[in-house]
Scaffold this motif. Sequence first.
Motif, PDB file in Angstrom:
ATOM      1  N   ILE A 159      86.315 -74.255  52.391  1.00 23.03           N
ATOM      2  CA  ILE A 159      85.793 -75.500  53.523  1.00 23.03           C
ATOM      3  C   ILE A 159      84.784 -75.556  53.819  1.00 23.03           C
ATOM      4  CG2 ILE A 159      86.049 -75.553  56.449  1.00 23.03           C
ATOM      5  CD1 ILE A 159      88.901 -74.655  55.717  1.00 23.03           C
ATOM      6  N   ARG A 160      83.943 -74.379  53.440  1.00 23.74           N
ATOM      7  CA  ARG A 160      82.068 -74.748  53.989  1.00 23.74           C
ATOM      8  C   ARG A 160      81.865 -74.946  51.730  1.00 23.74           C
ATOM      9  NH1 ARG A 160      79.116 -71.359  56.965  1.00 23.74           N
ATOM     10  NH2 ARG A 160      76.500 -72.678  56.351  1.00 23.74           N
ATOM     11  N   ASN A 161      81.669 -74.604  51.037  1.00 20.93           N
ATOM     12  CA  ASN A 161      81.723 -75.724  49.687  1.00 20.93           C
ATOM     13  C   ASN A 161      82.446 -76.215  49.030  1.00 20.93           C
ATOM     14  OD1 ASN A 161      79.357 -76.087  48.127  1.00 20.93           O
ATOM     15  ND2 ASN A 161      78.923 -73.966  48.138  1.00 20.93           N
ATOM     16  N   PRO A 162      83.179 -77.237  49.276  1.00 21.94           N
ATOM     17  CA  PRO A 162      84.508 -77.485  48.970  1.00 21.94           C
ATOM     18  C   PRO A 162      84.278 -78.312  47.086  1.00 21.94           C
ATOM     19  CG  PRO A 162      83.828 -78.793  50.287  1.00 21.94           C
ATOM     20  CD  PRO A 162      83.494 -77.982  50.592  1.00 21.94           C
ATOM     21  N   LEU A 163      83.002 -79.216  46.978  1.00 25.48           N
ATOM     22  CA  LEU A 163      82.800 -79.314  45.983  1.00 25.48           C
ATOM     23  C   LEU A 163      81.901 -78.335  44.555  1.00 25.48           C
ATOM     24  CD1 LEU A 163      79.914 -81.908  47.391  1.00 25.48           C
ATOM     25  CD2 LEU A 163      82.797 -82.682  46.310  1.00 25.48           C
ATOM     26  N   HIS A 164      82.200 -77.215  45.117  1.00 22.79           N
ATOM     27  CA  HIS A 164      81.801 -76.285  44.350  1.00 22.79           C
ATOM     28  C   HIS A 164      83.102 -74.477  44.117  1.00 22.79           C
ATOM     29  CE1 HIS A 164      78.021 -77.805  43.171  1.00 22.79           C
ATOM     30  NE2 HIS A 164      77.808 -77.753  44.490  1.00 22.79           N
ATOM     31  N   TYR A 165      84.052 -75.418  44.913  1.00 25.93           N
ATOM     32  CA  TYR A 165      84.930 -74.154  44.866  1.00 25.93           C
ATOM     33  C   TYR A 165      85.468 -73.980  43.935  1.00 25.93           C
ATOM     34  CZ  TYR A 165      89.951 -72.735  46.317  1.00 25.93           C
ATOM     35  OH  TYR A 165      90.889 -71.808  46.640  1.00 25.93           O
ATOM     36  N   ALA A 166      85.683 -74.315  43.137  1.00 23.37           N
ATOM     37  CA  ALA A 166      86.208 -73.572  41.690  1.00 23.37           C
ATOM     38  C   ALA A 166      85.476 -73.527  40.417  1.00 23.37           C
ATOM     39  CB  ALA A 166      86.733 -75.110  40.316  1.00 23.37           C
ATOM     40  N   SER A 167      84.390 -73.643  41.112  1.00 21.51           N
ATOM     41  CA  SER A 167      82.786 -73.339  39.741  1.00 21.51           C
ATOM     42  C   SER A 167      82.463 -71.894  40.238  1.00 21.51           C
ATOM     43  CB  SER A 167      82.103 -74.203  40.201  1.00 21.51           C
ATOM     44  OG  SER A 167      81.283 -73.489  40.695  1.00 21.51           O
ATOM     45  N   ILE A 168      82.838 -71.771  42.119  1.00 24.44           N
ATOM     46  CA  ILE A 168      82.423 -70.226  42.725  1.00 24.44           C
ATOM     47  C   ILE A 168      83.765 -68.920  42.673  1.00 24.44           C
ATOM     48  CG2 ILE A 168      81.867 -69.180  44.392  1.00 24.44           C
ATOM     49  CD1 ILE A 168      80.627 -71.745  46.077  1.00 24.44           C
ATOM     50  N   LEU A 169      84.923 -69.975  42.566  1.00 18.32           N
ATOM     51  CA  LEU A 169      85.984 -68.906  42.427  1.00 18.32           C
ATOM     52  C   LEU A 169      86.928 -69.267  41.098  1.00 18.32           C
ATOM     53  CD1 LEU A 169      87.502 -68.947  46.425  1.00 18.32           C
ATOM     54  CD2 LEU A 169      86.129 -67.231  44.550  1.00 18.32           C
ATOM     55  N   THR A 170      85.546 -68.640  40.142  1.00 17.85           N
ATOM     56  CA  THR A 170      86.575 -68.512  38.592  1.00 17.85           C
ATOM     57  C   THR A 170      87.324 -68.089  38.313  1.00 17.85           C
ATOM     58  OG1 THR A 170      85.011 -66.907  37.601  1.00 17.85           O
ATOM     59  CG2 THR A 170      83.983 -69.274  37.763  1.00 17.85           C
ATOM     60  N   TYR A 171      88.112 -67.835  37.050  1.00 13.61           N
ATOM     61  CA  TYR A 171      89.652 -66.939  36.502  1.00 13.61           C
ATOM     62  C   TYR A 171      88.639 -64.985  36.900  1.00 13.61           C
ATOM     63  CZ  TYR A 171      92.133 -70.644  34.845  1.00 13.61           C
ATOM     64  OH  TYR A 171      93.162 -72.003  35.732  1.00 13.61           O
ATOM     65  N   SER A 172      87.428 -65.386  36.087  1.00 17.01           N
ATOM     66  CA  SER A 172      86.618 -64.109  36.244  1.00 17.01           C
ATOM     67  C   SER A 172      86.181 -63.407  37.742  1.00 17.01           C
ATOM     68  CB  SER A 172      85.757 -64.267  35.119  1.00 17.01           C
ATOM     69  OG  SER A 172      84.732 -62.839  35.926  1.00 17.01           O
ATOM     70  N   ILE A 173      86.219 -64.039  38.423  1.00 17.39           N
ATOM     71  CA  ILE A 173      85.880 -63.447  39.997  1.00 17.39           C
ATOM     72  C   ILE A 173      87.000 -63.339  40.425  1.00 17.39           C
ATOM     73  CG2 ILE A 173      85.139 -63.938  42.072  1.00 17.39           C
ATOM     74  CD1 ILE A 173      82.544 -63.984  39.547  1.00 17.39           C
ATOM     75  N   ILE A 174      87.812 -63.875  40.294  1.00 19.04           N
ATOM     76  CA  ILE A 174      89.081 -63.629  40.774  1.00 19.04           C
ATOM     77  C   ILE A 174      90.275 -62.564  40.120  1.00 19.04           C
ATOM     78  CG2 ILE A 174      91.744 -64.473  41.176  1.00 19.04           C
ATOM     79  CD1 ILE A 174      90.847 -67.013  41.360  1.00 19.04           C
ATOM     80  N   GLY A 175      89.823 -62.153  39.384  1.00 18.91           N
ATOM     81  CA  GLY A 175      89.961 -61.092  38.274  1.00 18.91           C
ATOM     82  C   GLY A 175      89.794 -59.922  38.950  1.00 18.91           C
ATOM     83  N   LYS A 176      88.217 -59.901  38.742  1.00 15.48           N
ATOM     84  CA  LYS A 176      87.330 -58.927  39.735  1.00 15.48           C
ATOM     85  C   LYS A 176      86.984 -58.450  41.513  1.00 15.48           C
ATOM     86  CE  LYS A 176      83.546 -59.693  36.390  1.00 15.48           C
ATOM     87  NZ  LYS A 176      81.551 -59.998  36.472  1.00 15.48           N
ATOM     88  N   ILE A 177      88.157 -59.665  42.006  1.00 16.83           N
ATOM     89  CA  ILE A 177      88.396 -59.238  43.022  1.00 16.83           C
ATOM     90  C   ILE A 177      89.015 -58.499  43.295  1.00 16.83           C
ATOM     91  CG2 ILE A 177      88.414 -60.562  45.280  1.00 16.83           C
ATOM     92  CD1 ILE A 177      87.110 -62.552  44.432  1.00 16.83           C
ATOM     93  N   GLY A 178      90.218 -59.204  42.880  1.00 21.36           N
ATOM     94  CA  GLY A 178      91.617 -58.014  42.243  1.00 21.36           C
ATOM     95  C   GLY A 178      91.787 -56.721  42.378  1.00 21.36           C
ATOM     96  N   ILE A 179      90.561 -56.327  41.318  1.00 18.84           N
ATOM     97  CA  ILE A 179      90.590 -55.004  40.267  1.00 18.84           C
ATOM     98  C   ILE A 179      90.186 -54.171  41.811  1.00 18.84           C
ATOM     99  CG2 ILE A 179      88.986 -53.741  38.862  1.00 18.84           C
ATOM    100  CD1 ILE A 179      90.011 -56.109  37.202  1.00 18.84           C
ATOM    101  N   ALA A 180      88.677 -55.192  42.495  1.00 22.91           N
ATOM    102  CA  ALA A 180      88.011 -53.882  43.478  1.00 22.91           C
ATOM    103  C   ALA A 180      88.660 -53.656  44.310  1.00 22.91           C
ATOM    104  CB  ALA A 180      86.958 -55.178  43.629  1.00 22.91           C
ATOM    105  N   VAL A 181      89.512 -54.550  44.616  1.00 26.41           N
ATOM    106  CA  VAL A 181      90.664 -54.417  46.144  1.00 26.41           C
ATOM    107  C   VAL A 181      91.904 -53.453  45.538  1.00 26.41           C
ATOM    108  CG1 VAL A 181      93.164 -55.056  46.990  1.00 26.41           C
ATOM    109  CG2 VAL A 181      90.673 -56.471  46.775  1.00 26.41           C
ATOM    110  N   LEU A 182      92.317 -53.847  44.274  1.00 27.77           N
ATOM    111  CA  LEU A 182      92.995 -52.169  44.398  1.00 27.77           C
ATOM    112  C   LEU A 182      92.244 -50.553  43.532  1.00 27.77           C
ATOM    113  CD1 LEU A 182      95.604 -51.266  42.641  1.00 27.77           C
ATOM    114  CD2 LEU A 182      95.797 -52.016  40.475  1.00 27.77           C
ATOM    115  N   THR A 183      91.126 -50.786  43.084  1.00 26.65           N
ATOM    116  CA  THR A 183      90.841 -49.688  43.355  1.00 26.65           C
ATOM    117  C   THR A 183      90.077 -48.620  44.534  1.00 26.65           C
ATOM    118  OG1 THR A 183      89.179 -50.951  40.880  1.00 26.65           O
ATOM    119  CG2 THR A 183      88.337 -48.580  41.648  1.00 26.65           C
ATOM    120  N   ARG A 184      89.835 -50.083  45.705  1.00 20.57           N
ATOM    121  CA  ARG A 184      88.947 -49.105  46.298  1.00 20.57           C
ATOM    122  C   ARG A 184      90.704 -48.423  47.135  1.00 20.57           C
ATOM    123  NH1 ARG A 184      88.566 -52.430  52.608  1.00 20.57           N
ATOM    124  NH2 ARG A 184      91.136 -52.947  51.847  1.00 20.57           N
TER     125      ARG A 184
END
Length: 316
Positions: free
Chosen positions: A128-153
Amino acid sequence: MMNSNASFINHHSFILTGIPGIPDKNPWMAFPLGFLYTLTILGNGTILAVIKVDQSLHEPMYYFLSILALTDVSLSMSTLPSMLSIFWFNSHEIPFDACITQMFFIHSFGLVESGVLVSMAFDRFVAIRNPLHYASILTYSIIGKIGIAVLTRAVCVVFPVPFLIKRLPFCRSNILSHSYCLHQDIMRLACASTRINSLYGLIVVIFTLGMDALIILFSYMFILKTVLGIASKTERLKALNTCFSHICAVLLFYIPFIGVTMTHRFGKHLSPVVHMLMANVYLLLPPVLNPIVYSVKTKQIRSRIIHMFQRRRNRT
């Protein structure tokens, strides 16, 4: 017989409770519970299948939804063995190590779910805040790292809990209050000081679940500020509508969690049935209702599910 041998049995096993005070009603709960677990698997499985098949749903929002669905199924599977053993086979005894293992997975997946909800709030904020760069900010790599960080925590935070339980001597009753093993429920049966356990549990709640809730709250404050700055009323409603399913998922998780925490700490005078219902609602309700909420409120998923069932009907 059970209480007289508690000092001996307690070192080897715990006794899980079905419906407190009315054990003869346990078999009647087998079918509703079986139905709920079936709904959980079918609902979340359908969400995962639809997102995998439909290329148009290969977006950050739906990847986070897939992680949430996997977490819901995992949380349900953590309670399934003991629930089935009680209500289907009338077997209430669970070995000490098995109980601690179940406790570890239940609390770990609970923290994972909270972390995923935070990630989804961040996803909505970026969209909502930055729709034009949405896909470039939340890339596959970033989503994967977020998932691993959540599980590790989650694993790192819950990892000390089994050791904190194992150090305690158990010489009182070995009867637990629920149909599965929770840290606070096992802890109360110890015949030594549980101050360290209580303190660690409080720290975990405040600095993980409490912080997660605050982050989600602040995320939506920024989202609301952004939405109110949109000139078009239609666009404002469209933006807010994309958050509705996530808000429902947050409420479905945190309201029962607050309820079960309050009953454990301040509701000792309440009926054991109330404790049982609150704990079951906390663990069973979100995995059942989350896929229903997302299927009803997310147009892309709803239309894809309808299309999938129509295609199967035409084949038959």
